[in-house]
Design an enzyme around this catalytic site. Structure first.
Site, PDB file in Angstrom:
ATOM      1  CG  ASP A 138      -1.793   7.087  -4.316  1.00 36.95           C
ATOM      2  OD1 ASP A 138      -2.202   6.031  -4.816  1.00 36.95           O
ATOM      3  OD2 ASP A 138      -1.898   7.362  -3.108  1.00 36.95           O
ATOM      4  CG  HIS A 185      -0.812   9.886   0.969  1.00 33.64           C
ATOM      5  ND1 HIS A 185      -1.084   9.961   2.316  1.00 33.64           N
ATOM      6  CD2 HIS A 185      -1.796   9.109   0.441  1.00 33.64           C
ATOM      7  CE1 HIS A 185      -2.173   9.273   2.586  1.00 33.64           C
ATOM      8  NE2 HIS A 185      -2.621   8.750   1.475  1.00 33.64           N
ATOM      9  CD  GLU A 213      -5.901   6.845  -4.635  1.00 34.09           C
ATOM     10  OE1 GLU A 213      -5.903   7.982  -4.139  1.00 34.09           O
ATOM     11  OE2 GLU A 213      -5.830   5.790  -3.976  1.00 34.09           O
ATOM     12  CD  GLU A 271      -2.214   2.632  -3.329  1.00 34.48           C
ATOM     13  OE1 GLU A 271      -3.327   3.166  -3.455  1.00 34.48           O
ATOM     14  OE2 GLU A 271      -1.700   2.371  -2.220  1.00 34.48           O
ATOM     15  CG  HIS A 282      -1.674   1.237   1.477  1.00 35.73           C
ATOM     16  ND1 HIS A 282      -2.634   1.670   0.589  1.00 35.73           N
ATOM     17  CD2 HIS A 282      -1.662   2.154   2.490  1.00 35.73           C
ATOM     18  CE1 HIS A 282      -3.185   2.777   1.050  1.00 35.73           C
ATOM     19  NE2 HIS A 282      -2.607   3.105   2.193  1.00 35.73           N
ATOM     20  CG  ASN A 283      -0.359   5.005   0.247  1.00 35.69           C
ATOM     21  OD1 ASN A 283      -1.048   4.932  -0.774  1.00 35.69           O
ATOM     22  ND2 ASN A 283      -0.778   5.634   1.330  1.00 35.69           N
TER      23      ASN A 283
END
Length: 759
Positions: free
Chosen positions: A313, A326, A360, A311, A281-282
């Site tokens: 973003d 983030h 994302e 991941e 995650h992230n």
């Protein structure tokens, strides 16, 4: 290396300082000193580097720091030392390409020698290291005060010169007195007819009755004697001495983790949705979620640990280049193209099975086109752009089919079917539903808005609703003030990069069963997934028989902490994303789960979670077909060379061992031994812990060693986690790991394991 070399240590584009590096005589430690001390040629250990801490060496500009100075120093002079755990890298520039290669080849050779050390050699190495650490005044001798020994009589027996100090040989003798393996000797003598050796027949009895092995013990006994017995005379007699027995029990064959399960042993030809997938995650974050550093190093480290889903973003950046960070926080930013380059370079160094790039996307259509261009140009043939056979697919392909491929998980215009029916939209953009969206405020504005709403709620509760019988208002995040659904513009170029992993909004299981396609992936926060698991666990498992599900940590985990992944695995969720940068229980379990099957990042789910006609609810495991609980009995016998956790001079460990069972709710359990006063060298317990496990196919077992404290929280010493089905029965060593998952040799536990089926 032994003579020493001047190299530049690089911290940033502006911080480049010369240091004198020298390999010490032990060939295990590198010390360096500053330029001011060069003339003295006395290496002051400003920053000692242990070769055992080095995980890998990267040649050339393979770090963000070295990439930033690529125009100043050529790649053949640059290299990076990557350390185990979460310690920062060491970026170096040699004076010449030849010197760089000398250090690169030399360190790799030393690392290889370490890897090939036998148990006895590792112990001798550890003894030497321990002696040097205890020799505070560097005089080659160690007095009793420096050692903090428990037993003065042993010290006197080892001090043969009666000098009041221990020299090298005397220290080794003293150490062996303190660490005699009476526990192993007791087992050895139990199965030895003459008390001196194990004949092949004795060893077969031990394998059958002590190790609970039922098959082919004769051939196995012959193999063990030839592999571990150091005495040629004993080998000729087809027997094993105590030294050979100790070497066998300390080896990978004598460890609790069955070495056969370390290789790829599972069927890799089933659909992707039938596997648990190691997921991050992230991934770009190295620290917390609010102000932490973003770095491509996060991707390199995750992929190097076998992670198969990372991941990214994406947000609009300056000069038309998308960035990764983030959103709406103060985390640093990195370029999207640098992330793609890192993923392309490291995706298949540890595992050849597919990598999922979970995106994302918050970018404008223009920068989405830039993202698509980078994906295609940088990844090339590694990026999956169409179904495998070029025809309409009817189900997800397997990890075996997708070897060497990178799959993009993101929103998509239309579906796979339209690509083959001739009805695909030829326009360059389209709209997709983005589901619930948080407001586009930065963190400061969002926090202020939350505060205003809290004050308003407080005012209404205290002033307006004065009656004690009136219903009080509750604060809810101000997301409710904004539209719940919105449309996002999506470029066709980026949409076309999505094949088998189309991100979709989840409504409910009934809707999904009727309308969802096999290539659609829904994402859940941990709280939402937990609610579905509690209310409709059986339907959740059934849903995950057909398609992929991703679960990620709550947005309130601003410290990058992790939830327990086991509860999500209980529902058959495949992509359980964790913050890889954060050590602790969550990552211990994740490392333990994916340590099996060759560490390839894919673990086949149990059969009852893969077959649509089977029913399984983790809340009621006893109702499934083929239900067979087991009794797990663990005797914690002893510990060996447990590390100190307190830097205080007189600190001694008071160890206890806790065994934790993770699985379906009925199996969650933990028990612990008593603690042993002041003994981290060779504590002995002989405490027996018993567990009943109702879903052994899903259960994980975690061993935790702590330093007992009467007045405060116990200090962590070491841990090891593994799936129950990977455990070997019998007398086994557990080689402990640190909090961040790295080995801490020769620290271990000695246990006896028994697993029996219950009636």
């Amino acid at each position: 290396m032994l003579v020493g070399t001047i190299m530049r240590k690089i911290k940033s584009r502006t911080w480049k300082k010369q240091r004198y590096f020298k390999l010490q005589d032990d060939c295990m430690t590198i010390w360096y000193k500053s330029k001011k001390l060069f003339p003295s040629l006395i290496c002051v250990p400003l920053f000692p580097v242990s070769v055992s801490d080095v995980e890998a060496i990267r040649e050339g500009h393979q770090s963000e720091v070295l990439l930033s100075i690529a125009d100043e120093f050529p790649a053949d002079r640059c290299f990076t030392l990557v350390f185990r755990g979460r310690r920062g890298n060491l970026d170096l520039v040699a004076e010449s390409a030849e010197e760089a290669q000398s250090w690169i080849r030399g360190i790799r050779k030393l690392m290889e020698n370490l890897e090939n050390m036998g148990q006895r050699e590792r112990l001798d190495q550890w003894i030497g290291d321990w002696f040097r650490k205890a020799d505070k005044n560097n005089d080659g001798r160690m007095n009793f005060r420096e050692h903090h020994a428990r037993l003065f009589s042993f010290f006197q027996m080892a001090d043969r010169s009666q000098s009041g100090t221990l020299e090298d040989d005397e220290f080794v003798l003293f150490y062996k007195m303190l660490t005699q393996r009476e526990d192993v000797l007791r087992v050895f003598q139990q199965f030895s007819l003459d008390g001196q050796t194990l004949s092949q027949s004795d060893l077969e009895d031990f394998l059958r009755d002590g190790q609970l092995e039922g098959d082919n013990v004769q051939q196995h006994a012959e193999t063990l004697i030839q592999r571990y017995e150091p005495s040629d005379t004993a080998k000729l007699l087809n027997a094993m001495t105590f030294d050979g027995f100790l070497m066998y029990l300390g080896s990978s064959e004598g460890s609790i983790f069955n070495p056969r399960w370390r290789e790829i042993f599972q069927d890799m030809s089933q659909p992707l949705c039938h596997y648990f997938i190691s997921s991050s995650h992230n991934t770009y974050l190295m620290e917390d979620q609010l102000r932490g550093q973003s770095s491509v190093e996060g991707y390199i480290r995750a992929l190097s640990r076998g992670c198969r889903c990372v991941e990214v973003d994406c947000w609009d950046g300056a000069n038309g280049e998308p960035i990764v960070y983030h959103g709406h926080t103060f985390t640093s930013r990195i370029l999207f193209k640098d992330v793609v380059t890192a993923v392309g370079n490291y995706a298949f160094k540890v595992s050849e099975y597919p990598v999922i790039l979970s995106m994302e996307n918050h970018c404008s259509v223009e920068q989405q086109r830039v993202m698509a261009r980078h994906l295609n140009q940088i990844l090339g043939n590694k990026l999956l752009k169409s179904t495998l056979d070029g025809k309409a697919a009817v189900g997800l392909p397997s990890p075996e089919d997708l070897k060497g491929k990178i799959l993009l998980k993101a929103k998509k215009l239309g579906g796979l079917e339209e690509s083959f029916s001739g009805t695909a939209d030829d326009s360059q953009t389209g709209e997709v539903s983005s589901g619930k969206s948080p407001p586009s405020y930065n963190l400061k504005d969002y926090s202020r808005l939350c505060l205003c709403v809290r004050l308003l709620v407080s005012y209404l509760n205290n002033i307006v609703f004065e009656s004690p019988h009136s219903q009080k208002l509750t604060f809810i995040s101000p997301v409710f003030l904004f539209p719940q659904k919105s449309k996002q513009r999506l470029s066709k170029e980026l949409s076309d990069c999505v094949v088998y992993c189309k991100s979709v909004h989840f409504s409910n299981f009934k809707h999904s069963h009727i309308h969802s396609k096999f290539y659609e992936v829904a994402s859940f926060t941990e709280s939402k997934a937990r609610r579905h698991l509690r209310d409709t666990g059986g339907e959740f498992v059934h849903h995950n028989c057909r398609q992929l599900t991703r679960v990620y940590p709550s947005g309130f985990r601003t410290d990058s902490s992790n939830f327990n992944p086991q509860e999500m695995w209980n529902a058959g969720c495949q992509i359980v994303a964790l913050n890889f940068q954060t050590a602790g229980e969550g990552m211990d379990l994740n490392d333990g789960m994916f340590r099996q099957n060759g560490g390839c990042g894919y673990v086949l789910k149990p059969g009852f979670m893969r077959e649509a006609e089977k029913t399984f609810d983790p809340e009621t495991p006893q109702k499934r077909d083929g239900y067979q609980p087991v009794a797990l009995t663990i005797q914690v016998i002893s510990g060996q060379q447990l590390p100190k956790v307190n830097i205080k001079e007189d600190s001694i460990v008071d160890p206890l061992v806790r065994v934790e069972i993770y699985g379906v709710p009925l199996d969650q359990n933990r028990q612990e031994t008593r603690y042993i006063d002041n003994n981290g060298f060779n504590p002995v317990w002989y405490d027996t812990l018993r567990f009943t496990v109702h879903a052994p196919e899903l259960a994980m077992v975690r061993f935790v060693v702590e330093d007992y404290d009467k007045t405060s929280k116990n200090d962590f010493v070491g841990q090891y986690a593994l799936p129950l089905r990977c455990m070997q029965q019998g007398y086994r060593h557990i080689h402990l790991l640190s909090k961040d998952g790295t080995s801490i040799p020769p620290s271990s536990l000695f246990v006896h394991i028994r697993i029996t089926e219950l009636e």
